[in-house]
Design a protein around this motif. Structure first.
Motif, PDB file in Angstrom:
ATOM      1  N   GLY A   1       0.840  -1.188   0.000  1.00  0.00           N
ATOM      2  CA  GLY A   1       0.000   0.000   0.000  1.00  0.00           C
ATOM      3  C   GLY A   1       0.874   1.236   0.000  1.00  0.00           C
ATOM      4  O   GLY A   1       1.338   1.673   1.053  1.00  0.00           O
ATOM      5  N   CYS A   2       1.125   1.793  -1.178  1.00  0.00           N
ATOM      6  CA  CYS A   2       2.098   2.883  -1.335  1.00  0.00           C
ATOM      7  C   CYS A   2       1.436   4.248  -1.435  1.00  0.00           C
ATOM      8  O   CYS A   2       1.959   5.156  -2.082  1.00  0.00           O
ATOM      9  N   GLY A   3       0.282   4.406  -0.778  1.00  0.00           N
ATOM     10  CA  GLY A   3      -0.426   5.674  -0.812  1.00  0.00           C
ATOM     11  C   GLY A   3       0.071   6.646   0.231  1.00  0.00           C
ATOM     12  O   GLY A   3       1.262   6.675   0.577  1.00  0.00           O
ATOM     13  N   LEU A   4      -0.853   7.439   0.781  1.00  0.00           N
ATOM     14  CA  LEU A   4      -0.507   8.522   1.700  1.00  0.00           C
ATOM     15  C   LEU A   4       0.353   8.048   2.869  1.00  0.00           C
ATOM     16  O   LEU A   4       1.435   8.580   3.128  1.00  0.00           O
ATOM     17  N   MET A   5      -0.122   7.038   3.605  1.00  0.00           N
ATOM     18  CA  MET A   5       0.601   6.615   4.797  1.00  0.00           C
ATOM     19  C   MET A   5       1.839   5.793   4.455  1.00  0.00           C
ATOM     20  O   MET A   5       2.826   5.802   5.197  1.00  0.00           O
ATOM     21  N   GLY A   6       1.801   5.070   3.344  1.00  0.00           N
ATOM     22  CA  GLY A   6       3.005   4.376   2.895  1.00  0.00           C
ATOM     23  C   GLY A   6       4.130   5.355   2.620  1.00  0.00           C
ATOM     24  O   GLY A   6       5.297   5.124   2.969  1.00  0.00           O
ATOM     25  N   ARG A   7       3.794   6.476   1.999  1.00  0.00           N
ATOM     26  CA  ARG A   7       4.803   7.507   1.732  1.00  0.00           C
ATOM     27  C   ARG A   7       5.303   8.137   3.031  1.00  0.00           C
ATOM     28  O   ARG A   7       6.483   8.481   3.158  1.00  0.00           O
ATOM     29  N   GLU A   8       4.399   8.299   4.010  1.00  0.00           N
ATOM     30  CA  GLU A   8       4.834   8.832   5.308  1.00  0.00           C
ATOM     31  C   GLU A   8       5.860   7.904   5.965  1.00  0.00           C
ATOM     32  O   GLU A   8       6.830   8.371   6.573  1.00  0.00           O
ATOM     33  N   PHE A   9       5.650   6.594   5.860  1.00  0.00           N
ATOM     34  CA  PHE A   9       6.621   5.666   6.425  1.00  0.00           C
ATOM     35  C   PHE A   9       7.954   5.775   5.695  1.00  0.00           C
ATOM     36  O   PHE A   9       9.028   5.766   6.306  1.00  0.00           O
ATOM     37  N   ALA A  10       7.901   5.878   4.369  1.00  0.00           N
ATOM     38  CA  ALA A  10       9.133   6.019   3.606  1.00  0.00           C
ATOM     39  C   ALA A  10       9.886   7.277   4.033  1.00  0.00           C
ATOM     40  O   ALA A  10      11.119   7.269   4.172  1.00  0.00           O
ATOM     41  N   SER A  11       9.159   8.358   4.264  1.00  0.00           N
ATOM     42  CA  SER A  11       9.785   9.597   4.717  1.00  0.00           C
ATOM     43  C   SER A  11      10.392   9.422   6.102  1.00  0.00           C
ATOM     44  O   SER A  11      11.494   9.908   6.377  1.00  0.00           O
ATOM     45  N   ALA A  12       9.664   8.718   6.999  1.00  0.00           N
ATOM     46  CA  ALA A  12      10.190   8.490   8.346  1.00  0.00           C
ATOM     47  C   ALA A  12      11.478   7.673   8.309  1.00  0.00           C
ATOM     48  O   ALA A  12      12.440   7.976   9.022  1.00  0.00           O
ATOM     49  N   ALA A  13      11.500   6.640   7.469  1.00  0.00           N
ATOM     50  CA  ALA A  13      12.708   5.822   7.366  1.00  0.00           C
ATOM     51  C   ALA A  13      13.878   6.641   6.834  1.00  0.00           C
ATOM     52  O   ALA A  13      15.027   6.476   7.274  1.00  0.00           O
ATOM     53  N   ALA A  14      13.604   7.550   5.895  1.00  0.00           N
ATOM     54  CA  ALA A  14      14.661   8.394   5.336  1.00  0.00           C
ATOM     55  C   ALA A  14      15.185   9.386   6.361  1.00  0.00           C
ATOM     56  O   ALA A  14      16.330   9.843   6.247  1.00  0.00           O
ATOM     57  N   ARG A  15      14.373   9.711   7.362  1.00  0.00           N
ATOM     58  CA  ARG A  15      14.760  10.679   8.395  1.00  0.00           C
ATOM     59  C   ARG A  15      15.308  10.009   9.654  1.00  0.00           C
ATOM     60  O   ARG A  15      15.396  10.636  10.706  1.00  0.00           O
ATOM     61  N   TRP A  16      15.696   8.752   9.577  1.00  0.00           N
ATOM     62  CA  TRP A  16      16.084   8.026  10.794  1.00  0.00           C
ATOM     63  C   TRP A  16      17.275   8.675  11.499  1.00  0.00           C
ATOM     64  O   TRP A  16      17.420   8.570  12.718  1.00  0.00           O
TER      65      TRP A  16
ATOM     66  N   PRO B   1       8.293  22.067  25.285  1.00  0.00           N
ATOM     67  CA  PRO B   1       9.525  21.950  24.509  1.00  0.00           C
ATOM     68  C   PRO B   1       9.464  20.748  23.582  1.00  0.00           C
ATOM     69  O   PRO B   1       8.588  19.890  23.714  1.00  0.00           O
ATOM     70  N   TYR B   2      10.376  20.679  22.630  1.00  0.00           N
ATOM     71  CA  TYR B   2      10.491  19.506  21.767  1.00  0.00           C
ATOM     72  C   TYR B   2      11.175  18.411  22.597  1.00  0.00           C
ATOM     73  O   TYR B   2      12.396  18.290  22.611  1.00  0.00           O
ATOM     74  N   LYS B   3      10.360  17.656  23.314  1.00  0.00           N
ATOM     75  CA  LYS B   3      10.866  16.572  24.147  1.00  0.00           C
ATOM     76  C   LYS B   3      10.049  15.338  23.820  1.00  0.00           C
ATOM     77  O   LYS B   3       8.892  15.218  24.222  1.00  0.00           O
ATOM     78  N   SER B   4      10.632  14.423  23.054  1.00  0.00           N
ATOM     79  CA  SER B   4       9.894  13.302  22.496  1.00  0.00           C
ATOM     80  C   SER B   4      10.256  12.000  23.204  1.00  0.00           C
ATOM     81  O   SER B   4      11.214  11.925  23.989  1.00  0.00           O
ATOM     82  N   ALA B   5       9.455  10.968  22.924  1.00  0.00           N
ATOM     83  CA  ALA B   5       9.695   9.657  23.529  1.00  0.00           C
ATOM     84  C   ALA B   5      11.097   9.162  23.217  1.00  0.00           C
ATOM     85  O   ALA B   5      11.795   8.618  24.083  1.00  0.00           O
ATOM     86  N   TYR B   6      11.525   9.344  21.968  1.00  0.00           N
ATOM     87  CA  TYR B   6      12.870   8.973  21.536  1.00  0.00           C
ATOM     88  C   TYR B   6      13.635  10.257  21.236  1.00  0.00           C
ATOM     89  O   TYR B   6      13.194  11.064  20.422  1.00  0.00           O
ATOM     90  N   PRO B   7      14.772  10.481  21.896  1.00  0.00           N
ATOM     91  CA  PRO B   7      15.517  11.734  21.710  1.00  0.00           C
ATOM     92  C   PRO B   7      15.857  11.976  20.246  1.00  0.00           C
ATOM     93  O   PRO B   7      16.154  11.046  19.489  1.00  0.00           O
ATOM     94  N   ALA B   8      15.819  13.262  19.870  1.00  0.00           N
ATOM     95  CA  ALA B   8      16.064  13.650  18.493  1.00  0.00           C
ATOM     96  C   ALA B   8      17.075  14.788  18.449  1.00  0.00           C
ATOM     97  O   ALA B   8      17.410  15.401  19.471  1.00  0.00           O
ATOM     98  N   ILE B   9      17.548  15.078  17.248  1.00  0.00           N
ATOM     99  CA  ILE B   9      18.536  16.139  17.092  1.00  0.00           C
ATOM    100  C   ILE B   9      17.932  17.519  17.254  1.00  0.00           C
ATOM    101  O   ILE B   9      18.648  18.485  17.486  1.00  0.00           O
ATOM    102  N   THR B  10      16.607  17.631  17.150  1.00  0.00           N
ATOM    103  CA  THR B  10      15.944  18.934  17.205  1.00  0.00           C
ATOM    104  C   THR B  10      16.071  19.548  18.593  1.00  0.00           C
ATOM    105  O   THR B  10      15.826  18.879  19.608  1.00  0.00           O
ATOM    106  N   GLY B  11      16.407  20.824  18.650  1.00  0.00           N
ATOM    107  CA  GLY B  11      16.521  21.513  19.925  1.00  0.00           C
ATOM    108  C   GLY B  11      15.171  21.721  20.583  1.00  0.00           C
ATOM    109  O   GLY B  11      14.129  21.780  19.929  1.00  0.00           O
TER     110      GLY B  11
END
Length: 398
Positions: free
Chosen positions: A22-37, A324-334
């Motif tokens: 299923g390569c529609g809207l949410m499939g593309r969102e997953f692809a984007s998330a993987a690219a932003r790992w 603040p930007y404080k997420s479940a998994y730490p990220a590079i974002t300040g």
């Protein structure tokens, strides 16, 4: 290979090979998330999308162009299931295909993150749950990203800690308004054959129910008000097609936490799913009133969390926190920057991969993705809601 928070090279990151069906809207969102790992810090795992499947050629072509790690692009999902190098499947297809595909994915021995509602109806969901139980070595979870926003995640922490005292009342909802436009063309979500009788509840309801169900706050009855607002839409062929599914749903429930006979309680809970909520672009919200703590959070104001801590005899005063930007998994974002929808998708995927790589007890943080058992309860609730609307009565859940 990745860089950790101390700028050292870490060679221990486990690759999880994914196929996307299923390569529609949410499939593309997953692809984007993987690219932003690389956005996430100090993880010992990462997803690699190696295969994509869709029956629509332009959707496949987008993946072919945008995802360089792909080695298989096909219109036949069985090729993904037969591939021994694929560890897990993300499946994002219309609801009427859930039971068939989800069961086959699990029978192929693949881990799976599937889209809500995990089956077009109660019977389909029960078939999926049976497959989940028959394949305990396969991790199966349901997509629900909004609890990973910083405000909602903090509320989930307070739920686990029992910070609210006695619950007075709770309300949660997911509203948007694009369907207010009567010229918006018909799609599969407006047809019972593909979306199911639940209508907006099947499409939006898991997002609304995820947090209260995780807290153990379960509706025991429901009085449902369901609305069909736009009767027909353009069919793309110059004519009009009937809109068959519910646009809006408001479920007035009594919820139960613990056993009322031994210190538990019942309290009012309102859950709403609305495709036609004028002015709301994509609003997910939760409000909890408690004797010790009350809270309000909405993605309409994603940096704002309202709290009212209370002690007997004290002042009843709302406090507003600029999150603040404080997420479940730490990220590079300040911390000074803002958290958005794509960030919540990334965090949800991190939770799924974390549980897959390390087991639930070994996760870096405790909030895991929605479970098949939680989807099963939503199906009981939505089935009862349909009956409640038809009978104009309160229906009790077994």
């Amino acid at each position: 290979m990745r860089y950790n928070a101390n700028w050292g090279i870490d060679m221990t990151q486990k690759e999880i090979h994914f196929g996307v069906i299923g390569c529609g809207l949410m499939g593309r969102e997953f692809a984007s998330a993987a690219a932003r790992w690389c956005h996430l810090l100090d993880l010992n795992f990462r997803p690699v999308i190696t295969a994509a499947c869709d029956v629509i050629e332009p959707a496949r072509e987008w993946f072919r162009t945008a995802v360089p790690s792909l080695r298989l692009v096909t219109d036949d999902f069985r090729r993904l299931l037969d591939d021994p190098h694929i560890d897990a499947i993300y499946c994002a297809v219309p609801h009427n295909q859930h039971a068939d595909l989800y069961v086959q994915i699990l029978e192929a021995g693949k881990h799976m993150l599937g889209e809500k509602p995990f089956g077009i109806d109660l019977t389909a969901n029960q078939a999926i749950l049976q497959a989940v139980r028959a394949h305990p070595d396969c991790l199966a979870r349901c997509s629900s990203e909004f609890p990973f926003t910083p405000g909602a995640y903090r509320i989930a922490q307070w739920m686990r800690a029992g910070r609210f005292g006695r619950i007075i009342e709770m309300e949660a909802g997911f509203w948007h308004s694009s369907d207010l436009d009567p010229n918006k063309p018909i799609n599969w979500k407006r047809r019972v054959a593909t979306n199911g009788e639940y209508g907006c509840m099947g499409d939006l309801g898991m997002h609304v129910a995820h947090l209260p169900l995780r807290a153990g706050w379960k509706p025991v009855n429901v009085r449902a008000l369901l609305s069909k607002i736009i009767a027909q839409r353009p069919d793309g062929k110059g004519g009009l097609a009937p809109c068959e599914t519910w646009d809006n749903a408001t479920l007035a429930c009594e919820a139960e936490v613990g056993d009322p006979s031994s210190g538990g309680q019942r309290f009012p809970m309102t859950l709403s799913c609305k495709r036609i909520a004028p002015g709301h672009g994509d609003t997910w919200f939760v409000r909890i009133w408690g004797t010790d703590l009350s809270v309000e959070f909405s993605t309409q104001n994603p940096k704002q969390l309202r709290t009212l801590p209370y002690q007997p005899g004290g002042i009843q005063e709302w406090h507003v926190l600029d999150l603040p930007y404080k997420s479940a998994y730490p990220a590079i974002t300040g911390n000074i920057f803002e958290f958005g929808f794509s960030d919540s998708i990334l965090q949800m995927w991190a939770a799924f991969c974390d549980e897959l790589a390390n087991g639930q007890d070994g996760m870096q943080q405790p909030f895991y993705c929605a479970t098949p058992e939680e989807t099963a309860f939503t199906h009981q609730l939505f089935t009862a809601a349909l009956r409640s609307h038809d009978e104009e009565s309160t229906v009790f859940l077994k």
